[in-house]
Write a protein that holds these residues in place. Structure first.
Motif, PDB file in Angstrom:
ATOM      1  N   ILE A  42      -8.751   8.648   3.039  1.00 11.81           N
ATOM      2  CA  ILE A  42      -8.804   8.067   4.382  1.00 11.81           C
ATOM      3  C   ILE A  42      -9.238   9.190   5.315  1.00 11.81           C
ATOM      4  O   ILE A  42      -8.493  10.131   5.564  1.00 11.81           O
ATOM      5  N   VAL A  43     -10.473   9.087   5.787  1.00  8.21           N
ATOM      6  CA  VAL A  43     -11.011  10.143   6.653  1.00  8.21           C
ATOM      7  C   VAL A  43     -10.839   9.696   8.096  1.00  8.21           C
ATOM      8  O   VAL A  43     -11.320   8.640   8.489  1.00  8.21           O
ATOM      9  N   LYS A  50       0.857  -1.179   0.000  1.00  8.61           N
ATOM     10  CA  LYS A  50       0.000   0.000   0.000  1.00  8.61           C
ATOM     11  C   LYS A  50       0.889   1.223   0.000  1.00  8.61           C
ATOM     12  O   LYS A  50       1.693   1.410   0.896  1.00  8.61           O
ATOM     13  N   PRO A  51       0.737   2.062  -1.022  1.00 11.28           N
ATOM     14  CA  PRO A  51       1.575   3.261  -1.036  1.00 11.28           C
ATOM     15  C   PRO A  51       1.312   4.107   0.206  1.00 11.28           C
ATOM     16  O   PRO A  51       0.203   4.090   0.740  1.00 11.28           O
ATOM     17  N   LYS A  52       2.319   4.788   0.630  1.00  4.99           N
ATOM     18  CA  LYS A  52       2.208   5.620   1.824  1.00  4.99           C
ATOM     19  C   LYS A  52       1.122   6.670   1.635  1.00  4.99           C
ATOM     20  O   LYS A  52       1.048   7.334   0.618  1.00  4.99           O
ATOM     21  N   ALA A  53       0.293   6.819   2.643  1.00  7.94           N
ATOM     22  CA  ALA A  53      -0.760   7.814   2.562  1.00  7.94           C
ATOM     23  C   ALA A  53      -0.193   9.199   2.860  1.00  7.94           C
ATOM     24  O   ALA A  53       0.680   9.353   3.693  1.00  7.94           O
ATOM     25  N   ALA A  92      -2.083   8.411  -4.253  1.00  9.91           N
ATOM     26  CA  ALA A  92      -3.361   7.743  -4.457  1.00  9.91           C
ATOM     27  C   ALA A  92      -4.093   7.517  -3.129  1.00  9.91           C
ATOM     28  O   ALA A  92      -5.289   7.262  -3.115  1.00  9.91           O
ATOM     29  N   ARG A  93      -3.354   7.590  -2.023  1.00 17.34           N
ATOM     30  CA  ARG A  93      -3.998   7.439  -0.707  1.00 17.34           C
ATOM     31  C   ARG A  93      -3.831   8.739   0.064  1.00 17.34           C
ATOM     32  O   ARG A  93      -2.723   9.186   0.315  1.00 17.34           O
ATOM     33  N   ILE A  94      -4.952   9.342   0.398  1.00 16.99           N
ATOM     34  CA  ILE A  94      -4.914  10.679   0.974  1.00 16.99           C
ATOM     35  C   ILE A  94      -5.682  10.713   2.285  1.00 16.99           C
ATOM     36  O   ILE A  94      -6.848  10.369   2.336  1.00 16.99           O
ATOM     37  N   THR A 154     -17.493  11.691   7.219  1.00 21.04           N
ATOM     38  CA  THR A 154     -17.362  10.897   8.434  1.00 21.04           C
ATOM     39  C   THR A 154     -16.234   9.872   8.266  1.00 21.04           C
ATOM     40  O   THR A 154     -15.775   9.605   7.163  1.00 21.04           O
ATOM     41  N   LEU A 155     -15.791   9.322   9.399  1.00 25.71           N
ATOM     42  CA  LEU A 155     -14.668   8.386   9.405  1.00 25.71           C
ATOM     43  C   LEU A 155     -14.859   7.257   8.413  1.00 25.71           C
ATOM     44  O   LEU A 155     -15.965   6.745   8.242  1.00 25.71           O
ATOM     45  N   GLY A 156     -13.772   6.884   7.769  1.00 27.07           N
ATOM     46  CA  GLY A 156     -13.847   5.740   6.873  1.00 27.07           C
ATOM     47  C   GLY A 156     -12.901   5.901   5.697  1.00 27.07           C
ATOM     48  O   GLY A 156     -12.160   6.870   5.608  1.00 27.07           O
ATOM     49  N   GLU A 157     -12.946   4.927   4.821  1.00 31.10           N
ATOM     50  CA  GLU A 157     -12.147   4.990   3.607  1.00 31.10           C
ATOM     51  C   GLU A 157     -13.091   5.056   2.416  1.00 31.10           C
ATOM     52  O   GLU A 157     -14.036   4.277   2.321  1.00 31.10           O
TER      53      GLU A 157
END
Ligand SMILES: [Cu+2]
Length: 118
Positions: free
Chosen positions: A116-117, A23-26, A47-49, A98-101
């Motif tokens: 990524i919240v 998984k690329p680093k967020a 790609a992961r924020i 709200t929290l979640g992906e």
């Protein structure tokens, strides 16, 4: 014979790592305050924020890929779809979440990213 088996095992573990484990680093929007996302070569970079729950976030897209595939970015969970002009910064305002992906992607889902919240 033994060498071939080992080479095969190494190859299989590499494939598993790449497709399932890697998984690329967020990137953390809370620290950078504004996140710039480059759209090129079939990937969003990053790609992961990570963003903060319960507050608006601005994502700054810059599209370098001229193919029509890259032209739209869609955030299905918040009902946002935006056209990305070529080589011009485009701000996308996200409402408080709200929290979640949450995934985001282009029309054909070739480009894929994750919010990524937290
Ligand atoms: Cu696409």
């Amino acid at each position: 014979m033994m060498m071939i088996n080992i080479a095969g095992l190494v190859l299989i573990s590499l494939i598993i790592w790449w497709f399932w484990l890697y998984k690329p680093k967020a990137v953390d929007a809370a620290i950078d305050n504004e996140i710039k996302i480059v759209v090129n070569n079939g990937i969003y970079q990053p790609a992961r924020i990570k963003i903060k729950a319960g507050q608006q976030t601005v994502l700054q897209f810059i599209r370098k890929d001229s193919s029509p595939c890259a032209a739209m970015v869609i955030f299905p969970h918040v009902d946002i779809s935006e056209e990305l002009p070529l080589d011009i910064d485009k701000s996308v305002l996200l409402p408080p979440m709200t929290l979640g992906e949450y995934p985001f992607h282009c029309q054909m889902q070739m480009y894929q990213g994750t919010l990524i919240v937290e």
